[in-house]
Scaffold this active site. Structure first.
Site, PDB file in Angstrom:
ATOM      1  N   ASP A  30       1.702 -11.668 -11.372  1.00 43.34           N
ATOM      2  CA  ASP A  30       2.293 -10.567 -10.614  1.00 43.34           C
ATOM      3  C   ASP A  30       3.685 -10.308 -11.169  1.00 43.34           C
ATOM      4  OD1 ASP A  30       1.327  -9.381  -7.566  1.00 43.34           O
ATOM      5  OD2 ASP A  30       3.336  -8.852  -8.324  1.00 43.34           O
ATOM      6  N   LYS A  35       6.267 -13.477  -5.099  1.00 43.03           N
ATOM      7  CA  LYS A  35       4.859 -13.798  -4.808  1.00 43.03           C
ATOM      8  C   LYS A  35       4.380 -14.938  -5.691  1.00 43.03           C
ATOM      9  CE  LYS A  35       3.155  -9.429  -2.990  1.00 43.03           C
ATOM     10  NZ  LYS A  35       2.242  -8.316  -3.099  1.00 43.03           N
ATOM     11  N   THR A  86      -3.378   1.011  -6.506  1.00 41.52           N
ATOM     12  CA  THR A  86      -3.605   2.377  -7.004  1.00 41.52           C
ATOM     13  C   THR A  86      -3.249   3.334  -5.859  1.00 41.52           C
ATOM     14  OG1 THR A  86      -5.942   2.118  -6.384  1.00 41.52           O
ATOM     15  CG2 THR A  86      -5.404   1.839  -8.708  1.00 41.52           C
ATOM     16  N   THR A 124      -9.378   0.248  -7.068  1.00 42.26           N
ATOM     17  CA  THR A 124     -10.152   1.463  -6.800  1.00 42.26           C
ATOM     18  C   THR A 124      -9.609   2.608  -7.658  1.00 42.26           C
ATOM     19  OG1 THR A 124     -10.510   0.700  -4.548  1.00 42.26           O
ATOM     20  CG2 THR A 124     -10.864   3.051  -4.961  1.00 42.26           C
ATOM     21  N   ASN A 214     -15.987   4.750   0.766  1.00 44.82           N
ATOM     22  CA  ASN A 214     -14.809   4.855   1.637  1.00 44.82           C
ATOM     23  C   ASN A 214     -14.722   6.186   2.374  1.00 44.82           C
ATOM     24  OD1 ASN A 214     -14.040   2.276   1.273  1.00 44.82           O
ATOM     25  ND2 ASN A 214     -12.242   2.687   0.026  1.00 44.82           N
ATOM     26  N   HIS A 217     -17.110   5.949   5.210  1.00 42.90           N
ATOM     27  CA  HIS A 217     -16.587   5.158   6.342  1.00 42.90           C
ATOM     28  C   HIS A 217     -15.621   6.015   7.163  1.00 42.90           C
ATOM     29  CE1 HIS A 217     -18.641   1.968   4.512  1.00 42.90           C
ATOM     30  NE2 HIS A 217     -17.714   1.525   3.702  1.00 42.90           N
ATOM     31  N   ASN A 225     -15.589   9.363  16.744  1.00 37.04           N
ATOM     32  CA  ASN A 225     -14.475   9.720  17.640  1.00 37.04           C
ATOM     33  C   ASN A 225     -14.642  11.120  18.230  1.00 37.04           C
ATOM     34  OD1 ASN A 225     -13.229   7.264  17.398  1.00 37.04           O
ATOM     35  ND2 ASN A 225     -11.850   7.912  15.755  1.00 37.04           N
ATOM     36  N   GLY A 265     -31.624  23.368   7.309  1.00 32.53           N
ATOM     37  CA  GLY A 265     -31.987  24.605   8.014  1.00 32.53           C
ATOM     38  C   GLY A 265     -33.021  24.279   9.067  1.00 32.53           C
ATOM     39  N   CYS A 268     -33.975  23.567  14.401  1.00 34.63           N
ATOM     40  CA  CYS A 268     -33.214  22.652  15.263  1.00 34.63           C
ATOM     41  C   CYS A 268     -31.773  22.424  14.817  1.00 34.63           C
ATOM     42  CB  CYS A 268     -33.927  21.307  15.354  1.00 34.63           C
ATOM     43  SG  CYS A 268     -35.531  21.449  16.140  1.00 34.63           S
TER      44      CYS A 268
HETATM   45  N1  NAD Z   1      -6.545  -3.897   0.541  1.00 32.44           N
HETATM   46  C1  NAD Z   1      -7.837  -3.778   0.658  1.00 32.44           C
HETATM   47  O1  NAD Z   1      -8.446  -4.086   1.700  1.00 32.44           O
HETATM   48  C2  NAD Z   1      -8.663  -3.295  -0.499  1.00 32.44           C
HETATM   49  C3  NAD Z   1     -10.059  -3.424  -0.462  1.00 32.44           C
HETATM   50  C4  NAD Z   1     -10.808  -2.994  -1.546  1.00 32.44           C
HETATM   51  C5  NAD Z   1     -10.164  -2.416  -2.648  1.00 32.44           C
HETATM   52  N2  NAD Z   1      -8.812  -2.269  -2.648  1.00 32.44           N
HETATM   53  C6  NAD Z   1      -8.183  -1.709  -3.842  1.00 32.44           C
HETATM   54  O2  NAD Z   1      -7.703  -2.811  -4.613  1.00 32.44           O
HETATM   55  C7  NAD Z   1      -6.483  -2.463  -5.266  1.00 32.44           C
HETATM   56  C8  NAD Z   1      -5.382  -3.426  -4.847  1.00 32.44           C
HETATM   57  O3  NAD Z   1      -5.131  -3.277  -3.464  1.00 32.44           O
HETATM   58  P1  NAD Z   1      -4.187  -4.275  -2.679  1.00 32.44           P
HETATM   59  O4  NAD Z   1      -4.234  -3.860  -1.252  1.00 32.44           O
HETATM   60  O5  NAD Z   1      -4.508  -5.672  -3.039  1.00 32.44           O
HETATM   61  O6  NAD Z   1      -2.768  -3.878  -3.322  1.00 32.44           O
HETATM   62  P2  NAD Z   1      -1.349  -4.578  -3.053  1.00 32.44           P
HETATM   63  O7  NAD Z   1      -0.339  -3.486  -3.110  1.00 32.44           O
HETATM   64  O8  NAD Z   1      -1.407  -5.458  -1.856  1.00 32.44           O
HETATM   65  O9  NAD Z   1      -1.171  -5.529  -4.306  1.00 32.44           O
HETATM   66  C9  NAD Z   1      -0.970  -5.068  -5.611  1.00 32.44           C
HETATM   67  C10 NAD Z   1      -0.183  -6.152  -6.362  1.00 32.44           C
HETATM   68  O10 NAD Z   1      -0.127  -5.773  -7.735  1.00 32.44           O
HETATM   69  C11 NAD Z   1       1.141  -6.170  -8.228  1.00 32.44           C
HETATM   70  N3  NAD Z   1       1.409  -5.464  -9.475  1.00 32.44           N
HETATM   71  C12 NAD Z   1       1.791  -4.167  -9.656  1.00 32.44           C
HETATM   72  N4  NAD Z   1       1.938  -3.909 -10.964  1.00 32.44           N
HETATM   73  C13 NAD Z   1       1.636  -5.051 -11.628  1.00 32.44           C
HETATM   74  C14 NAD Z   1       1.605  -5.408 -12.993  1.00 32.44           C
HETATM   75  N5  NAD Z   1       1.915  -4.536 -13.957  1.00 32.44           N
HETATM   76  N6  NAD Z   1       1.231  -6.656 -13.312  1.00 32.44           N
HETATM   77  C15 NAD Z   1       0.898  -7.568 -12.358  1.00 32.44           C
HETATM   78  N7  NAD Z   1       0.942  -7.282 -11.036  1.00 32.44           N
HETATM   79  C16 NAD Z   1       1.299  -6.033 -10.683  1.00 32.44           C
HETATM   80  C17 NAD Z   1       2.105  -5.840  -7.092  1.00 32.44           C
HETATM   81  O11 NAD Z   1       3.339  -6.522  -7.219  1.00 32.44           O
HETATM   82  C18 NAD Z   1       1.266  -6.304  -5.895  1.00 32.44           C
HETATM   83  O12 NAD Z   1       1.526  -7.649  -5.587  1.00 32.44           O
HETATM   84  C19 NAD Z   1      -6.225  -1.001  -4.892  1.00 32.44           C
HETATM   85  O13 NAD Z   1      -6.789  -0.181  -5.896  1.00 32.44           O
HETATM   86  C20 NAD Z   1      -6.980  -0.824  -3.600  1.00 32.44           C
HETATM   87  O14 NAD Z   1      -7.332   0.518  -3.386  1.00 32.44           O
HETATM   88  C21 NAD Z   1      -8.048  -2.714  -1.612  1.00 32.44           C
END
Ligand code: NAD
Length: 437
Positions: A30, A35, A86, A124, A214, A217, A225, A265, A268
């Site tokens: 990271d 972290k 992302t 994602t 997504n 969902h 709702n 269509g 109903c």
């Molecule tokens: N959070 C969820 O429940 C969930 C579920 C499924 C998919 N996703 C997808 O997974 C991806 C990550 O989501 P998340 O919630 O874990 O994100 P997050 O923001 O919690 O974590 C991302 C991490 O990446 C690190 N980072 C950024 N640039 C970096 C680099 N160049 N090198 C190394 N580390 C780097 C950041 O410091 C951060 O700790 C996203 O695309 C999200 O849409 C999330």
């Protein structure tokens, strides 16, 4: 296996902890030194049930370590999982900055690597992102070619925060997008002990599946709702209504109606949707999702009309124009609406539907045709063959085995637009297309 995980957020931390628990050696990477330090101290960088314990155990056994050094992480492992964020840009577009940066760093390390490395994206990303961003960034920074120099796959993550470890172990499915089977199989080996269905597909399909999941969902939540809000106003228990709704696994929660095809269509759905949305209006309950359904359905008819007109074929043969196969019911048939649009644009049409032809001979349907669609009556041909002969373009509007048989006999001079929901592509020499798949 030796695996590097880039991004120690909600996804990366869970993936790191679970893969180490499963016996792999994992290096978490990271850019956030805080972290990294937390992980190396044997703690979880996120609050998620069970992750703290797995992280502590992994660090203690030496299976988990963390670093801010991308290069050593790549050089010391055989595959990298990208789990960086992302987020949305202010205008709503997807921001791939973190993905691009992490790929540049991985690529720079790959330059020095003598063995083949596999890069797996778990973040994602919209369809085309692997081909448009990930591969170019890796290739330009490594000087190597994707496929030979390194492998790339996309493996969307389906975990939900709060139940992330359970979801990692019990995913609804494992989806792996890759252009090379050897790479897809290597990703699959990470999940060998899971019972979930394993689906190997193309990069773009895997990317799109995650978004389709997504948005569905999100649609389900808002649908429930809106029904709940209307129920409350009517003095009906919305929770009970939705609970009964969910018990229907044949029509409601099933594959039925969830296939791209033509507009709905019939006697109903349009009528009942109108009645419910009108009732909501009268009660001052806003139901924008329900109200948008009819407009979206209308767009599907317009899409089909545009495709027919864009073909340049003016002679159009229509096979099947009742609102669905196996019935002579023409009430609110979207194929009839499409026919009317095409007539208005100057197309020369001939129509055939075996069930409408039969219904025309007897009571109720004959009256309906005479009173409501007399202009169609004149266009109805006596046989399927007559329609096929007439049409430069054949439009298939509903299901009938005779239509499939006719397709097999068509030559390349004919164009076919099949409005029916996804089905295996038929054997035909004609130029064949569908409007939604
Ligand atoms: N959070 C969820 O429940 C969930 C579920 C499924 C998919 N996703 C997808 O997974 C991806 C990550 O989501 P998340 O919630 O874990 O994100 P997050 O923001 O919690 O974590 C991302 C991490 O990446 C690190 N980072 C950024 N640039 C970096 C680099 N160049 N090198 C190394 N580390 C780097 C950041 O410091 C951060 O700790 C996203 O695309 C999200 O849409 C999330």
């Amino acid at each position: 296996m030796k695996i590097s995980v880039f991004g120690l957020g909600y996804v990366g931390a869970v993936v790191t902890a679970c893969l180490a628990r499963d016996g792999h050696e994992v290096i978490g990477v990271d850019t956030d030194a805080g972290k990294v330090a937390v992980v190396n101290d044997g703690h979880s960088p996120i609050v998620e049930p069970g992750v703290e314990q797995l992280m502590a155990a992994g660090v203690k056994t030496g299976r988990i370590s963390a670093t801010t050094d991308h290069k050593t992480a790549v050089l010391d492992t055989e595959m990298s999982l990208i789990c960086v964020g992302t987020p949305s840009k202010p205008n709503g577009e997807l921001d791939l900055t973190h993905v691009a940066r992490v790929c540049e760093s991985i690529g720079a390390a790959l330059k020095e690597k003598t063995t083949r490395h596999l890069v797996i994206v778990r973040s994602t990303m919209l369809p085309g992102s692997v081909e448009g961003t990930v591969i170019p960034a890796l290739e330009s920074s490594s000087g190597k070619k994707c496929g030979s120099g390194f492998g790339v796959a996309i493996n969307p993550e389906f975990l939900r925060e709060g139940t992330a470890i359970y979801d990692f172990d019990n995913p609804p499915k494992t989806v792996i997008g890759s252009e090379l089977l050897q790479d897809a199989e290597k990703v699959a080996s990470l999940y060998a002990k899971l019972e979930a269905p394993l689906i190997m597909t193309s990069l773009r399909t895997a990317e799109m599946v995650k978004y389709t999941d997504n948005v569905f969902h999100a649609l389900k939540v808002t649908f429930a709702n809106e029904i709940g809000a209307l129920c409350k106003e009517l003095g009906v228990d919305g929770a009970e209504v939705m609970s009964i709704f969910c018990k229907d696994r044949k029509l409601n929660l099933s594959e039925i109606y969830l296939k791209p095809g033509f507009a709905y269509g019939g006697s109903c759905l349009p009528k009942d949707l109108r009645a419910l949305t009108k009732l909501a209006q009268n009660k001052d309950v806003r139901v924008p999702v329900l109200e948008a359904i009819a407009a979206s359905n209308e767009l599907q008819i317009q899409r089909a009309a545009r495709r027919v007109l864009a073909s340049g074929c003016r002679k159009v043969g229509v096979l099947g124009f009742a609102f669905k196969g196996g019935t002579d019911d023409l009430r609110e048939s979207p194929v009839v609406t499409l026919i009317e649009v095409l007539l208005g644009k100057g197309c020369e049409l001939k129509l055939y539907d075996p069930h409408v032809a039969l219904g025309r001979l007897v009571g109720a349907n004959r009256r309906y045709i005479e009173q409501h669609v007399p202009h169609l009556s004149k266009l109805m041909a006596a046989s399927l063959e007559e329609v096929v002969q007439h049409g430069q373009l054949i439009l298939i509007g509903n299901h009938d085995s005779a239509f499939d048989a006719a397709l097999e006999g068509l030559g390349p001079e004919k164009q076919v637009i099949d409005l029916r929901p996804a089905r295996p592509f038929p054997k035909t020499a004609a130029r064949y297309e569908r409007i939604s798949s």
